[in-house]
Scaffold this motif. Structure first.
Motif, mmCIF file in Angstrom:
data_model
loop_
_atom_site.group_PDB
_atom_site.id
_atom_site.type_symbol
_atom_site.label_atom_id
_atom_site.label_comp_id
_atom_site.label_asym_id
_atom_site.label_seq_id
_atom_site.Cartn_x
_atom_site.Cartn_y
_atom_site.Cartn_z
ATOM 1 N N GLN B 23 74.876 77.308 -9.332
ATOM 2 C CA GLN B 23 75.646 78.233 -8.346
ATOM 3 C C GLN B 23 74.721 79.131 -7.682
ATOM 4 O O GLN B 23 74.994 79.220 -6.238
ATOM 5 C CB GLN B 23 76.422 79.166 -9.245
ATOM 6 C CG GLN B 23 77.393 78.544 -10.093
ATOM 7 C CD GLN B 23 78.501 77.954 -9.391
ATOM 8 O OE1 GLN B 23 79.047 78.435 -8.374
ATOM 9 N NE2 GLN B 23 79.235 76.829 -9.854
ATOM 10 N N LEU B 24 73.484 79.356 -8.089
ATOM 11 C CA LEU B 24 72.738 80.070 -7.465
ATOM 12 C C LEU B 24 71.854 79.569 -6.035
ATOM 13 O O LEU B 24 71.444 80.156 -5.223
ATOM 14 C CB LEU B 24 71.542 80.762 -8.386
ATOM 15 C CG LEU B 24 72.220 81.832 -9.412
ATOM 16 C CD1 LEU B 24 71.111 82.535 -10.331
ATOM 17 C CD2 LEU B 24 72.865 83.058 -8.533
ATOM 18 N N HIS B 25 71.823 78.190 -6.342
ATOM 19 C CA HIS B 25 71.209 77.323 -5.358
ATOM 20 C C HIS B 25 72.193 77.353 -4.144
ATOM 21 O O HIS B 25 71.772 77.014 -2.914
ATOM 22 C CB HIS B 25 71.045 76.112 -5.756
ATOM 23 C CG HIS B 25 69.548 75.847 -6.338
ATOM 24 N ND1 HIS B 25 68.395 76.399 -5.673
ATOM 25 C CD2 HIS B 25 69.158 75.515 -7.719
ATOM 26 C CE1 HIS B 25 67.446 75.844 -6.660
ATOM 27 N NE2 HIS B 25 67.850 75.666 -7.713
ATOM 28 N N GLU B 26 73.638 77.617 -4.269
ATOM 29 C CA GLU B 26 74.276 77.650 -3.283
ATOM 30 C C GLU B 26 74.450 79.263 -2.513
ATOM 31 O O GLU B 26 75.479 79.730 -2.790
ATOM 32 C CB GLU B 26 75.744 77.217 -3.785
ATOM 33 C CG GLU B 26 75.678 75.650 -4.189
ATOM 34 C CD GLU B 26 76.920 75.213 -4.620
ATOM 35 O OE1 GLU B 26 77.938 74.754 -3.614
ATOM 36 O OE2 GLU B 26 77.215 75.126 -5.718
ATOM 37 N N TYR B 27 73.549 79.571 -1.773
ATOM 38 C CA TYR B 27 73.410 80.924 -1.379
ATOM 39 C C TYR B 27 74.605 81.163 -0.460
ATOM 40 O O TYR B 27 75.054 82.221 -0.788
ATOM 41 C CB TYR B 27 72.045 81.042 -0.444
ATOM 42 C CG TYR B 27 70.791 80.664 -1.187
ATOM 43 C CD1 TYR B 27 70.295 79.366 -0.585
ATOM 44 C CD2 TYR B 27 70.349 81.161 -2.340
ATOM 45 C CE1 TYR B 27 69.067 78.904 -1.057
ATOM 46 C CE2 TYR B 27 69.255 80.613 -2.857
ATOM 47 C CZ TYR B 27 68.830 79.415 -2.247
ATOM 48 O OH TYR B 27 67.454 79.075 -2.931
ATOM 49 N N LEU B 28 74.971 80.127 0.184
ATOM 50 C CA LEU B 28 75.979 80.669 1.392
ATOM 51 C C LEU B 28 77.395 80.718 0.786
ATOM 52 O O LEU B 28 78.313 81.434 0.999
ATOM 53 C CB LEU B 28 75.997 79.355 2.317
ATOM 54 C CG LEU B 28 75.117 79.231 3.536
ATOM 55 C CD1 LEU B 28 75.289 78.179 4.352
ATOM 56 C CD2 LEU B 28 75.345 80.838 4.256
ATOM 57 N N SER B 29 77.601 79.984 -0.673
ATOM 58 C CA SER B 29 78.867 80.075 -1.361
ATOM 59 C C SER B 29 79.017 81.235 -1.841
ATOM 60 O O SER B 29 79.927 82.128 -1.668
ATOM 61 C CB SER B 29 78.819 79.036 -2.289
ATOM 62 O OG SER B 29 79.910 79.137 -3.198
ATOM 63 N N ILE B 30 77.699 81.844 -2.276
ATOM 64 C CA ILE B 30 77.833 83.310 -2.936
ATOM 65 C C ILE B 30 78.046 84.350 -1.871
ATOM 66 O O ILE B 30 78.932 85.126 -2.076
ATOM 67 C CB ILE B 30 76.387 83.620 -3.661
ATOM 68 C CG1 ILE B 30 76.343 82.804 -4.720
ATOM 69 C CG2 ILE B 30 76.400 85.120 -4.151
ATOM 70 C CD1 ILE B 30 75.039 82.649 -5.435
ATOM 71 N N ALA B 31 77.389 84.288 -0.693
ATOM 72 C CA ALA B 31 77.545 84.845 0.545
ATOM 73 C C ALA B 31 79.090 85.057 1.040
ATOM 74 O O ALA B 31 79.743 86.277 1.203
ATOM 75 C CB ALA B 31 76.658 84.742 1.609
ATOM 76 N N SER B 32 79.574 83.929 0.847
ATOM 77 C CA SER B 32 80.960 83.953 1.453
ATOM 78 C C SER B 32 82.107 84.576 0.531
ATOM 79 O O SER B 32 83.007 85.076 0.976
ATOM 80 C CB SER B 32 81.286 82.366 1.718
ATOM 81 O OG SER B 32 81.783 81.705 0.671
ATOM 82 N N THR B 33 81.792 84.432 -0.754
ATOM 83 C CA THR B 33 82.468 85.094 -1.727
ATOM 84 C C THR B 33 82.493 86.779 -1.371
ATOM 85 O O THR B 33 83.685 87.311 -1.604
ATOM 86 C CB THR B 33 82.288 84.828 -3.225
ATOM 87 O OG1 THR B 33 81.142 85.273 -3.478
ATOM 88 C CG2 THR B 33 82.480 83.347 -3.474
ATOM 89 N N VAL B 34 81.377 87.171 -1.329
ATOM 90 C CA VAL B 34 81.363 88.481 -0.861
ATOM 91 C C VAL B 34 81.970 88.787 0.524
ATOM 92 O O VAL B 34 82.622 89.736 0.471
ATOM 93 C CB VAL B 34 79.775 89.085 -1.023
ATOM 94 C CG1 VAL B 34 79.584 90.567 -0.542
ATOM 95 C CG2 VAL B 34 79.181 88.535 -2.004
ATOM 96 N N LEU B 108 80.622 82.522 -13.280
ATOM 97 C CA LEU B 108 80.672 84.000 -13.188
ATOM 98 C C LEU B 108 79.308 84.732 -12.467
ATOM 99 O O LEU B 108 79.576 85.690 -11.413
ATOM 100 C CB LEU B 108 80.749 84.682 -14.760
ATOM 101 C CG LEU B 108 80.823 86.078 -14.684
ATOM 102 C CD1 LEU B 108 81.924 86.641 -14.189
ATOM 103 C CD2 LEU B 108 80.660 86.566 -16.110
ATOM 104 N N THR B 109 78.402 84.014 -12.548
ATOM 105 C CA THR B 109 77.326 84.568 -11.841
ATOM 106 C C THR B 109 77.257 84.377 -10.289
ATOM 107 O O THR B 109 76.834 85.239 -9.719
ATOM 108 C CB THR B 109 75.832 83.964 -12.382
ATOM 109 O OG1 THR B 109 76.081 82.495 -11.991
ATOM 110 C CG2 THR B 109 75.471 84.062 -13.799
ATOM 111 N N ALA B 110 78.031 83.607 -9.961
ATOM 112 C CA ALA B 110 78.369 83.522 -8.231
ATOM 113 C C ALA B 110 79.144 84.656 -7.995
ATOM 114 O O ALA B 110 79.070 85.037 -6.678
ATOM 115 C CB ALA B 110 79.023 82.310 -8.086
ATOM 116 N N TYR B 111 79.741 85.285 -8.886
ATOM 117 C CA TYR B 111 80.624 86.210 -8.156
ATOM 118 C C TYR B 111 80.537 87.613 -8.677
ATOM 119 O O TYR B 111 80.903 88.573 -8.511
ATOM 120 C CB TYR B 111 82.322 85.965 -9.108
ATOM 121 C CG TYR B 111 83.008 84.989 -8.248
ATOM 122 C CD1 TYR B 111 83.822 85.192 -7.323
ATOM 123 C CD2 TYR B 111 82.775 83.402 -8.530
ATOM 124 C CE1 TYR B 111 84.439 84.207 -6.690
ATOM 125 C CE2 TYR B 111 83.458 82.499 -8.013
ATOM 126 C CZ TYR B 111 84.176 82.995 -6.872
ATOM 127 O OH TYR B 111 85.027 81.778 -6.396
#
Lengths: 327, 252
Positions: B23-34, B108-111
């Motif tokens: 999950q943490l390698h997918e930076y853009l995905s994390i940024a998009s959830t925020v 969960l870490t991605a969120y």
């Protein structure tokens, strides 16, 4: 009875293997039922044994039942009937006892795209319970064996198909599990990479692991495996070493000549005749080769001589099985 | 079929760490959830009466915990259907329940960045007491467990990724947005209020809004929402453990 050392992690509670047979399958049947479709009988009473420390190849056409058997043996699929023991443990009724002893390269599997090869192997070993230092050493060693250590920090999604496959194989080989199931492990690899995998597999069996693999590369089966099972229509149609199977074709040497001008009847007394694609093959024994060459040359034909391959044996044996099934 | 019926958590944290790395390698995905949540809250701040902003902030946290289920559904199905990695992990000492829960923890870490950021915004707009903070944590854990369990169970029912995407999006957005998660229970049709109090995201949101003083609920409504959330958390978690074992072998 030799005992093997099994390191599967600090918290696993294992039953020690009590038999020299790594795999013992009898009367394996598997019927797939899909709603709206007729039932498909993928395995029809398959019997197979693999001794501890052996490398055994399972060969067969597409849909012959190889992957179904591998999935059952690796506790991923429940059989319809039959008994299956892995190191003497009942793999049908007690899969949780078998799972610490095995590792699987799935057919057409891919590593996590958003991990690097290093992370893929290392985290897998950690999830199997290996301590950090052991996982680190084995990861490095497996990546080097597979020739992907230099690309260990690139995301898997950026790697070629062959490199991803090598990552999958490295992940499983690094476990050094007592029994490894590999479903077409070298699919998509270049010849150098395939030989790297073969060497790594030989090294593992030298250390005591057992390997059951499927492949469509018959040179791979011949070079790598100590025994071969040929499966057709869900049951074993032939079993033995590659040489034993080749002998069943009628000889160990193949004399090939252009079909034009060569009369099959002239050569029938030397061995088995196979014709097709404009050439005539005479499958014979080495001592008869000079006679055939002399005869052919006297008629102005230039033959070539080569060993009978496992592929020829495979085609013959499976062909016969198909004919028998048709009757 | 798998012998001892008690959960065995062998390899849980190691697999959770694996999934977290993915999950943490997918930076853009994390940024998009925020970003999605921040944009939504920005529009609420811009267009809605000021008293609705804290509702939207609390709802945003509950929704973020709930929508983890959609990511678990997609992730579990993707690595099973496209990558066959479930075979790699099931044919190993990692227990099936560790595989399921580890995936939930990893996703969960991605969120977490979203939850922490919205939590800080909430604290700034409407400071929380210690008790409210504690309840917030419990509710978020409950909703996350329910959603992860639901996502994992549903993921095993599909054979094609294309079939999953519309269902997962519809399911988690329907139950995460439509009921009173981002707005007061009073704005929801009265005859549907009991339903809102038993649906996990709206039950969690109602409880939180009540504890931090945004919502006035009757004693019966509080008991109904709390009981529903507790029972759903326990039932779905146990069901997911059972189902993860059963589906670790096809045809079982």
């Amino acid at each position: 009875m030799p005992n093997i050392s099994i390191e599967v992690g600090v918290s696993s509670n294992l039953h020690p293997p009590t038999t020299d047979l790594a795999v013992s399958a009898h009367g394996m049947r598997k019927v797939y039922h899909t709603r709206g479709h007729p039932a498909v009988e993928a395995l029809r009473g398959l019997d197979l044994t693999v001794k501890r420390g052996e490398r055994v190849a399972l060969l067969g056409r597409n849909g012959a039942g190889k992957t179904t058997f591998l999935k059952i043996a690796s506790t991923l699929l429940l059989p319809t009937a039959g008994t299956l023991e892995i190191f003497g443990l009942d793999a049908v009724k007690r899969p949780e006892e078998v799972r610490p002893l095995i590792a699987v390269v799935p057919q057409e599997g891919h590593p996590f795209y958003h991990l690097t090869p290093w992370e893929q192997v290392y985290t897998y070993l950690r999830s199997r319970g290996f301590p950090r230092d052991v996982a680190r050493d084995r990861t490095e060693s497996a990546l080097k064996d597979m020739g992907i250590f230099d690309i260990r920090s690139q995301l898997n999604v950026t790697l070629s198909g062959g490199q991803q496959q090598r990552t999958m194989v490295a992940t499983v080989l690094a476990t050094e599990a007592p029994l490894l199931f590999l479903d077409e492990p070298t699919l998509g690899m270049d010849p150098f990479a395939r030989r790297g995998v073969w060497a790594a597999l030989r090294k593992l069996t030298d250390r005591g692991s057992t390997i059951l693999l499927t492949t469509h590369y018959l040179d791979e089966a011949e070079s790598l495996s100590q025994r071969v099972y040929i499966v057709e229509h869900g049951h074993v149609v032939a079993e033995g070493t590659a040489d034993e199977l080749k002998r069943r074709v009628g000889g160990t040497v193949r004399v090939t000549m252009p079909e034009a001008g060569a009369h099959p009847a002239d050569y029938e007394s030397f061995g088995r005749i196979m014709a097709g694609d404009g050439v005539l093959h005479v499958i014979t024994e080495p001592r008869r080769v000079s006679e055939i060459l002399n005869l052919a040359l006297s008629r102005g034909i230039s033959p070539t001589v080569g060993p009978v391959t496992l592929e020829e044996a495979f085609l013959q044996l499976v062909g016969r099985a198909i004919e028998e099934d048709a009757r | 079929m798998l012998g001892d019926s008690r959960p065995a958590w062998h390899g849980l944290w190691a697999f959770a760490a694996t999934e977290a790395r993915v999950q943490l390698h997918e930076y853009l995905s994390i940024a998009s959830t925020v970003l999605v949540q921040v944009i939504f809250i920005f529009f609420v701040w811009l267009l809605a009466p000021p008293y609705l902003l804290p509702f939207a902030l609390v709802g945003s946290m509950v929704f973020s915990a709930f929508v983890i289920g959609e990511r678990v559904l997609n992730e579990a199905a993707y690595i099973r259907i496209d990558h066959k990695l479930n075979e790699l992990y099931h044919a190993s000492p990692l227990s099936p329940e560790s595989y399921f829960l580890g995936m939930g923890i990893g996703v969960l870490t991605a969120y977490l960045p979203t939850l922490v950021f919205i939590g800080l915004l909430t604290e700034a707009v409407h400071p929380l007491s210690l008790a409210a903070g504690g309840l917030l944590l419990l509710v978020l854990i409950g909703v996350w467990l329910i959603a992860s369990s639901l996502g994992y169970i549903l993921s095993t029912l599909f054979r094609d990724m294309r079939a999953i995407w519309p269902y997962s999006t519809l399911l988690f957005n329907f139950f995460g947005v439509l009921p009173p998660v981002f707005y007061p229970l009073g704005l929801f049709p009265g005859w549907l209020a009991p339903l809102a109090l038993v649906l996990p995201p709206s039950a969690g949101a109602a409880l939180l809004m009540y504890v931090i003083g945004l919502e006035s609920l009757s004693g019966g409504q509080v008991i109904l929402a709390a009981t529903a959330l507790i029972i759903e958390t326990l039932l779905l978690s146990v069901a997911a453990v059972f189902w993860s074992r059963r589906t670790s072998r096809e045809g079982a």
